[in-house]
Scaffold this motif. Sequence first.
Motif, PDB file in Angstrom:
ATOM      1  N   PRO A  58     -13.657 -29.092  56.333  1.00 28.70           N
ATOM      2  CA  PRO A  58     -12.598 -28.564  57.202  1.00 28.70           C
ATOM      3  C   PRO A  58     -11.213 -28.591  56.566  1.00 28.70           C
ATOM      4  CG  PRO A  58     -13.370 -30.709  57.988  1.00 28.70           C
ATOM      5  CD  PRO A  58     -14.312 -30.273  56.910  1.00 28.70           C
ATOM      6  N   SER A  59     -11.018 -29.457  55.566  1.00 27.39           N
ATOM      7  CA  SER A  59      -9.696 -29.562  54.938  1.00 27.39           C
ATOM      8  C   SER A  59      -9.368 -28.353  54.075  1.00 27.39           C
ATOM      9  CB  SER A  59      -9.611 -30.840  54.093  1.00 27.39           C
ATOM     10  OG  SER A  59     -10.466 -30.766  52.968  1.00 27.39           O
ATOM     11  N   ILE A  60     -10.369 -27.588  53.644  1.00 23.03           N
ATOM     12  CA  ILE A  60     -10.120 -26.395  52.829  1.00 23.03           C
ATOM     13  C   ILE A  60     -10.558 -25.110  53.540  1.00 23.03           C
ATOM     14  CG2 ILE A  60     -10.237 -27.646  50.642  1.00 23.03           C
ATOM     15  CD1 ILE A  60     -13.094 -26.581  50.297  1.00 23.03           C
ATOM     16  N   ARG A  61     -10.987 -25.247  54.783  1.00 20.68           N
ATOM     17  CA  ARG A  61     -11.322 -24.059  55.561  1.00 20.68           C
ATOM     18  C   ARG A  61     -10.042 -23.266  55.816  1.00 20.68           C
ATOM     19  NH1 ARG A  61     -14.481 -26.216  60.340  1.00 20.68           N
ATOM     20  NH2 ARG A  61     -15.818 -26.931  58.634  1.00 20.68           N
ATOM     21  N   LEU A  62     -10.141 -21.947  55.880  1.00 22.59           N
ATOM     22  CA  LEU A  62      -8.962 -21.131  56.149  1.00 22.59           C
ATOM     23  C   LEU A  62      -8.336 -21.518  57.486  1.00 22.59           C
ATOM     24  CD1 LEU A  62     -10.123 -17.516  55.172  1.00 22.59           C
ATOM     25  CD2 LEU A  62      -8.610 -19.020  53.862  1.00 22.59           C
ATOM     26  N   THR A  63      -7.030 -21.427  57.572  1.00 20.58           N
ATOM     27  CA  THR A  63      -6.371 -21.531  58.870  1.00 20.58           C
ATOM     28  C   THR A  63      -6.349 -20.139  59.503  1.00 20.58           C
ATOM     29  OG1 THR A  63      -4.162 -21.032  58.032  1.00 20.58           O
ATOM     30  CG2 THR A  63      -4.881 -23.346  57.959  1.00 20.58           C
ATOM     31  N   ALA A  64      -6.004 -20.077  60.780  1.00 24.82           N
ATOM     32  CA  ALA A  64      -5.942 -18.777  61.457  1.00 24.82           C
ATOM     33  C   ALA A  64      -4.894 -17.884  60.809  1.00 24.82           C
ATOM     34  CB  ALA A  64      -5.633 -18.979  62.942  1.00 24.82           C
ATOM     35  N   HIS A  65      -3.731 -18.435  60.454  1.00 27.20           N
ATOM     36  CA  HIS A  65      -2.679 -17.643  59.828  1.00 27.20           C
ATOM     37  C   HIS A  65      -3.113 -17.146  58.448  1.00 27.20           C
ATOM     38  CE1 HIS A  65       0.471 -18.086  62.806  1.00 27.20           C
ATOM     39  NE2 HIS A  65       0.222 -19.389  62.892  1.00 27.20           N
ATOM     40  N   GLU A  66      -3.807 -17.991  57.684  1.00 27.57           N
ATOM     41  CA  GLU A  66      -4.305 -17.558  56.372  1.00 27.57           C
ATOM     42  C   GLU A  66      -5.338 -16.452  56.520  1.00 27.57           C
ATOM     43  OE1 GLU A  66      -3.827 -21.826  53.968  1.00 27.57           O
ATOM     44  OE2 GLU A  66      -5.734 -21.290  54.930  1.00 27.57           O
ATOM     45  N   ALA A  67      -6.214 -16.584  57.497  1.00 25.90           N
ATOM     46  CA  ALA A  67      -7.253 -15.571  57.705  1.00 25.90           C
ATOM     47  C   ALA A  67      -6.636 -14.219  58.067  1.00 25.90           C
ATOM     48  CB  ALA A  67      -8.210 -16.027  58.795  1.00 25.90           C
ATOM     49  N   LEU A  68      -5.577 -14.230  58.847  1.00 26.63           N
ATOM     50  CA  LEU A  68      -4.930 -12.977  59.249  1.00 26.63           C
ATOM     51  C   LEU A  68      -4.287 -12.253  58.071  1.00 26.63           C
ATOM     52  CD1 LEU A  68      -3.337 -14.135  62.615  1.00 26.63           C
ATOM     53  CD2 LEU A  68      -5.028 -12.295  62.347  1.00 26.63           C
ATOM     54  N   ARG A  69      -4.028 -12.977  56.985  1.00 26.13           N
ATOM     55  CA  ARG A  69      -3.472 -12.342  55.788  1.00 26.13           C
ATOM     56  C   ARG A  69      -4.552 -11.871  54.828  1.00 26.13           C
ATOM     57  NH1 ARG A  69       0.212 -16.795  56.400  1.00 26.13           N
ATOM     58  NH2 ARG A  69      -0.882 -17.987  54.782  1.00 26.13           N
ATOM     59  N   HIS A  70      -5.815 -12.032  55.221  1.00 26.03           N
ATOM     60  CA  HIS A  70      -6.928 -11.662  54.338  1.00 26.03           C
ATOM     61  C   HIS A  70      -7.018 -10.149  54.192  1.00 26.03           C
ATOM     62  CE1 HIS A  70     -11.072 -11.182  52.891  1.00 26.03           C
ATOM     63  NE2 HIS A  70     -10.948 -12.412  52.434  1.00 26.03           N
ATOM     64  N   PRO A  71      -7.461  -9.651  53.021  1.00 34.66           N
ATOM     65  CA  PRO A  71      -7.590  -8.195  52.809  1.00 34.66           C
ATOM     66  C   PRO A  71      -8.473  -7.494  53.828  1.00 34.66           C
ATOM     67  CG  PRO A  71      -7.745  -9.350  50.709  1.00 34.66           C
ATOM     68  CD  PRO A  71      -7.699 -10.410  51.769  1.00 34.66           C
ATOM     69  N   PHE A  72      -9.429  -8.200  54.428  1.00 34.91           N
ATOM     70  CA  PHE A  72     -10.284  -7.546  55.429  1.00 34.91           C
ATOM     71  C   PHE A  72      -9.450  -6.967  56.559  1.00 34.91           C
ATOM     72  CE2 PHE A  72     -12.900  -7.878  59.371  1.00 34.91           C
ATOM     73  CZ  PHE A  72     -13.852  -6.921  59.050  1.00 34.91           C
ATOM     74  N   PHE A  73      -8.342  -7.608  56.882  1.00 35.66           N
ATOM     75  CA  PHE A  73      -7.477  -7.126  57.956  1.00 35.66           C
ATOM     76  C   PHE A  73      -6.321  -6.265  57.445  1.00 35.66           C
ATOM     77  CE2 PHE A  73      -9.150 -11.218  59.654  1.00 35.66           C
ATOM     78  CZ  PHE A  73      -9.888 -10.676  60.702  1.00 35.66           C
ATOM     79  N   ASN A  74      -6.043  -6.321  56.148  1.00 39.14           N
ATOM     80  CA  ASN A  74      -4.814  -5.705  55.656  1.00 39.14           C
ATOM     81  C   ASN A  74      -5.011  -4.518  54.724  1.00 39.14           C
ATOM     82  OD1 ASN A  74      -2.909  -7.538  56.961  1.00 39.14           O
ATOM     83  ND2 ASN A  74      -3.796  -9.093  55.637  1.00 39.14           N
ATOM     84  N   ARG A  75      -6.231  -4.275  54.277  1.00 40.36           N
ATOM     85  CA  ARG A  75      -6.446  -3.062  53.497  1.00 40.36           C
ATOM     86  C   ARG A  75      -6.300  -1.855  54.417  1.00 40.36           C
ATOM     87  NH1 ARG A  75      -8.082  -4.614  48.453  1.00 40.36           N
ATOM     88  NH2 ARG A  75      -9.656  -6.264  48.308  1.00 40.36           N
ATOM     89  N   ASP A  76      -6.033  -0.694  53.821  1.00 39.95           N
ATOM     90  CA  ASP A  76      -5.776   0.502  54.602  1.00 39.95           C
ATOM     91  C   ASP A  76      -7.092   1.176  54.990  1.00 39.95           C
ATOM     92  OD1 ASP A  76      -4.413   2.471  55.925  1.00 39.95           O
ATOM     93  OD2 ASP A  76      -4.055   3.690  54.127  1.00 39.95           O
ATOM     94  N   TYR A  77      -7.897   0.456  55.805  1.00 41.07           N
ATOM     95  CA  TYR A  77      -9.144   1.033  56.283  1.00 41.07           C
ATOM     96  C   TYR A  77      -8.860   2.003  57.421  1.00 41.07           C
ATOM     97  CZ  TYR A  77     -11.552  -2.697  53.762  1.00 41.07           C
ATOM     98  OH  TYR A  77     -12.010  -3.537  52.796  1.00 41.07           O
ATOM     99  N   TYR A  78      -9.764   2.941  57.580  1.00 39.93           N
ATOM    100  CA  TYR A  78      -9.629   3.884  58.689  1.00 39.93           C
ATOM    101  C   TYR A  78     -10.026   3.175  59.983  1.00 39.93           C
ATOM    102  CZ  TYR A  78     -10.650   7.821  61.759  1.00 39.93           C
ATOM    103  OH  TYR A  78     -10.685   8.698  62.815  1.00 39.93           O
ATOM    104  N   ARG A  79      -9.115   3.147  60.947  1.00 37.27           N
ATOM    105  CA  ARG A  79      -9.370   2.450  62.215  1.00 37.27           C
ATOM    106  C   ARG A  79      -9.489   3.434  63.359  1.00 37.27           C
ATOM    107  NH1 ARG A  79      -5.194  -0.821  59.861  1.00 37.27           N
ATOM    108  NH2 ARG A  79      -6.062  -2.763  59.068  1.00 37.27           N
ATOM    109  N   ARG A  80     -10.513   3.252  64.168  1.00 39.00           N
ATOM    110  CA  ARG A  80     -10.712   4.135  65.309  1.00 39.00           C
ATOM    111  C   ARG A  80     -10.411   3.462  66.627  1.00 39.00           C
ATOM    112  NH1 ARG A  80     -16.829   6.210  63.931  1.00 39.00           N
ATOM    113  NH2 ARG A  80     -16.628   6.178  61.662  1.00 39.00           N
ATOM    114  N   PHE A  81     -10.224   2.164  66.644  1.00 40.99           N
ATOM    115  CA  PHE A  81     -10.184   1.439  67.908  1.00 40.99           C
ATOM    116  C   PHE A  81      -8.800   0.862  68.155  1.00 40.99           C
ATOM    117  CE2 PHE A  81     -14.415   1.250  66.149  1.00 40.99           C
ATOM    118  CZ  PHE A  81     -15.151   1.788  67.172  1.00 40.99           C
TER     119      PHE A  81
END
Length: 432
Positions: free
Chosen positions: A409-432
């Motif tokens: 748990p000491s090296i698990r991502l935090t919520a803020h770190e996860a939100l900066r991950h490329p999965f959320f920040n790459r320019d994917y096409y979003r429909r929703f």
Amino acid sequence: MEMDYVTEFPHNHMDRRPRKRPRLAWETPQAHAKAQSGIYCGQEVGNVTSYGAARVHPNNAGMFVKGLAQKGFPQWRGDDKDGHYMFAIGENLTSRYTINRKIGEGTFGQVLDCLDRETGETVAIKVVRSIKKYREAAMTEIDVLQLLKKYDRSGSRCVQIRNWFDYRNHICIVFEMLGPSVYDFLRKNNYHPFPVDLVRELGRQLLECVAFVHDLRLIHTDLKPENILFVSPDYIKIPDCKVTSRLPTEGTYYKRLPKSSAIKVIDFGSTAYEIRDHNYIVSTRHYRAPEVILGLGWSYPCDIWSVGCILVELCSGEALFQTHENLEHLAMMERVLGPLPQHMLKRVEKPAEKYVRKGRLDWPEGATSRDSIKAVLKLPRLQNLVMQHVDHSAGDLIDLLQGLLRYDPSIRLTAHEALRHPFFNRDYYRRF
């Protein structure tokens, strides 16, 4: 509104979950309400500006008030054997609320769809069982909800409390009315997974909520699909091309997609404060972090582990760890994610030390049955599991999940770190 089929969904694609889980069924059919009957009389004694314990004398909490029955209140009736509140459709819950139907049930009590006659709004009222420990937990939840409301004025992250009152020894919490849970949506889609673009939007909002809660020094401790609700019940139906292409002779199956991806997190009845002792068991089994099972203590990262399990379930349609036994659960983790770290296994204390032998997990030697061993062996590695269901951006999703599901748990991502991950920040096409 129910789903329409051109033909029945193929039997081999029906419910693949071997377990039944308690859920908040916000779309429970009205027919279930016919079995309900009777409630007590009482008074409103609290509101959203009230903090602390309910202000009602315990000896008077369930007293019948003369004359109220003639003004729309039902006659006095007792609770059922488990302390659940009894009611009939159309009866009043105080002079302000009229009961429309029952929409959910759990160990805490029941959730009722009610008309707020003062505002004309339809609300959801959580009616807690008249048992001391549930009443105390409800008062803690009210404190948390009011704190969340104070700092989340837009109500964009967490369910909004409208009011609360003590009615005939039942703590009643009034919420905004929301749509179905993510779990119920999956269930009505026969557990067919969500598209990855929708998983991205749901995951982003969930992590934003978790980040907000953690910033307030709170830990939810019970994140799961049942506790994530769509704001709107509206959906569209589209042909499921994957099923149709595999089974051309079976006709067309129509799956649901929500019209809006907006969600809110509910059920803060188990929320913990950072400063308190955290050695007891938390989280629903399938979303429970390894440090909780091993008795190593827990904090904010236990919520992050739950988020990782939820995202896998949204993109696969099935719970990641389908088990009800601790050793099997840990073995499933090792099968999907690799070996547990030695430093965690060495720190295990009673009663979890029975799961470890000679510095490693006591598996398969400690398995309770051959079926248990088979259940573990059939699980794929995380990378393979994701790639079975995700058409694009699988690499980024796998990398995110590996960060959310780190054992330590000491090296698990935090919520803020996860939100900066490329999965959320790459320019994917979003429909929703």
